[in-house]
Write an enzyme that holds these catalytic residues in place. Structure first.
Site, PDB file in Angstrom:
ATOM      1  CD  GLU A   1       2.916   1.625   3.230  1.00  0.00           C
ATOM      2  OE1 GLU A   1       2.361   2.728   3.139  1.00  0.00           O
ATOM      3  OE2 GLU A   1       3.543   1.266   4.249  1.00  0.00           O
TER       4      GLU A   1
ATOM      5  CE  LYS B   1      11.739   4.773   9.893  1.00  0.00           C
ATOM      6  NZ  LYS B   1      10.673   4.469   8.912  1.00  0.00           N
TER       7      LYS B   1
HETATM    8  N1  PSU Z   1       6.508   4.101   9.060  1.00  0.00           N
HETATM    9  C1  PSU Z   1       7.586   3.948   8.271  1.00  0.00           C
HETATM   10  N2  PSU Z   1       7.492   4.276   6.949  1.00  0.00           N
HETATM   11  C2  PSU Z   1       6.334   4.727   6.400  1.00  0.00           C
HETATM   12  C3  PSU Z   1       5.186   4.856   7.251  1.00  0.00           C
HETATM   13  C4  PSU Z   1       5.327   4.527   8.562  1.00  0.00           C
HETATM   14  O1  PSU Z   1       8.626   3.549   8.742  1.00  0.00           O
HETATM   15  O2  PSU Z   1       6.282   5.026   5.194  1.00  0.00           O
HETATM   16  C5  PSU Z   1       3.867   5.293   6.677  1.00  0.00           C
HETATM   17  C6  PSU Z   1       2.961   4.070   6.436  1.00  0.00           C
HETATM   18  O3  PSU Z   1       2.181   4.305   5.280  1.00  0.00           O
HETATM   19  C7  PSU Z   1       2.072   4.073   7.668  1.00  0.00           C
HETATM   20  C8  PSU Z   1       1.905   5.543   7.888  1.00  0.00           C
HETATM   21  O4  PSU Z   1       0.837   3.415   7.481  1.00  0.00           O
HETATM   22  O5  PSU Z   1       3.177   6.108   7.616  1.00  0.00           O
HETATM   23  C9  PSU Z   1       1.468   5.856   9.296  1.00  0.00           C
HETATM   24  O6  PSU Z   1       1.142   7.206   9.386  1.00  0.00           O
HETATM   25  P1  PSU Z   1       0.437   7.773  10.692  1.00  0.00           P
HETATM   26  O7  PSU Z   1       1.476   7.695  11.764  1.00  0.00           O
HETATM   27  O8  PSU Z   1       0.081   9.179  10.339  1.00  0.00           O
HETATM   28  O9  PSU Z   1      -0.756   6.903  10.945  1.00  0.00           O
END
Ligand code: PSU
Ligand code: MN
Length: 302
Positions: free
Chosen positions: A25, A160
């Site tokens: 990604e 996390k």
């Molecule tokens: N968690 C991490 N590192 C990241 C992300 C999440 O530890 O870089 C990024 C990923 O791209 C994930 C996104 O798909 O954040 C999720 O964002 P949201 O919570 O806004 O859906």
């Protein structure tokens, strides 16, 4: 031919000759880590995938085209743009394509593009999930819905604990998404190997994981699989300081009224600052480890 999708020549020829390919990604590059370590890490992850017998396909939107397979220059540009580039999830895809813009893809959007390209294995750091306090905010990452509907296996180090891991696992269960631990009974909490929550099953080998994926999709059970690979023991962080950093970052996000798609990048950056960069080192190591496992799984998926 899929509209708006470009495969790099290398990814295209790998897929045609049925070589293993691993999707990667790009939000982790632009929004997940600071420049220039984000770019160095993205390049190294690609090297690790190659060393383990697969072809890397980093996924992003460039000038309104969905790309599977970026060159070094394209990865560098995304990393340099950082949070000024659009963070693209499922809902954003048609807009960013229609407007001919650049976008970094989240887990959800990367799964969609990997699936369109025909790449069933994807390595990242951590998935999005149900946020703490979701009972009031209804903040549930679109990554979870995507796992329910799109047939791509996501190798990650769990999630996390900025998230409510218990609710995240409940949601995945309801949506029928298998959560498989790689040589672990315990759902890993990204920076630490243990969260106190259990995975559905501990699976011992990449070969068995590949076999389970094959069976799921042969049965017509569409949707993704979470493959939870704990951070290697020598790189894990201590529970107390990381939990303290998370609490502090969450408090600040609340105080500054940060919401929606901005909250995850905000928390990631603050945790890194509060831990004096230690969380970034751990983050990088766990991504390397996930890339290795994903390449092995992809090699058995034939
Ligand atoms: N968690 C991490 N590192 C990241 C992300 C999440 O530890 O870089 C990024 C990923 O791209 C994930 C996104 O798909 O954040 C999720 O964002 P949201 O919570 O806004 O859906
Ligand atoms: Mn959200």
């Amino acid at each position: 031919m899929i509209p708006y999708l470009d495969l790099s020549p290398e990814v295209s020829s790998a897929l045609r000759s049925k070589q293993p390919v691993v999707a990667l990604e790009s939000t982790i590059i632009s929004h997940g880590m600071p420049y220039p370590r984000n770019v160095e890490t993205a390049w190294q992850v690609e090297e690790i995938v190659r060393k383990n017998g697969a072809i890397p396909a980093t996924i992003a939107i460039i000038n309104g085209r969905m790309k599977a397979g970026l060159n070094k220059q394209e990865i560098n540009n995304l990393g340099k743009l950082g949070t000024s580039v659009l963070k693209v999830s499922r809902r954003d895809l048609p807009v960013v394509i229609g407007q001919g813009k650049n976008g970094a893809t989240t887990v959800a959007a990367t799964m969609i593009i990997a699936d369109l390209a025909g790449i069933p294995v994807f390595a990242t750091g951590g998935i999005g999930g149900v946020h703490r306090g979701a009972a009031e905010t209804m903040d549930v990452s679109a990554d979870l819905q995507e796992l329910a509907r799109t047939s791509v296996a996501v190798v990650c180090a769990g999630a996390k604990s900025i998230l409510d891991l218990g609710l995240t696992l409940e949601y995945l269960e309801t949506q029928g998404v298998p959560v498989l631990g790689y040589q672990t009974e315990d759902f890993p909490a990204f920076f630490t190997r243990h969260s106190g929550f259990r995975v559905d099953q501990s699976i011992d080998s990449a070969e068995e994981l590949a076999n389970i994926l094959t069976i799921k999709w042969q049965l017509g059970l569409k949707g993704g699989v979470v493959i939870a690979n704990p951070i290697p023991a020598q790189f894990q962080m201590e529970y107390a300081p990381i939990e303290l950093a998370i609490q502090q970052a969450l408090g600040e996000a609340n105080g500054q009224n940060i919401k929606g798609k901005d909250i995850t990048p905000f928390l990631l950056a603050r945790i890194e600052q509060i831990t004096g960069g230690k969380s970034l080192d751990a983050n990088i190591e766990l991504v390397f480890s996930n890339a290795r496992l994903a390449a092995q799984i992809a090699s058995y998926l034939r």
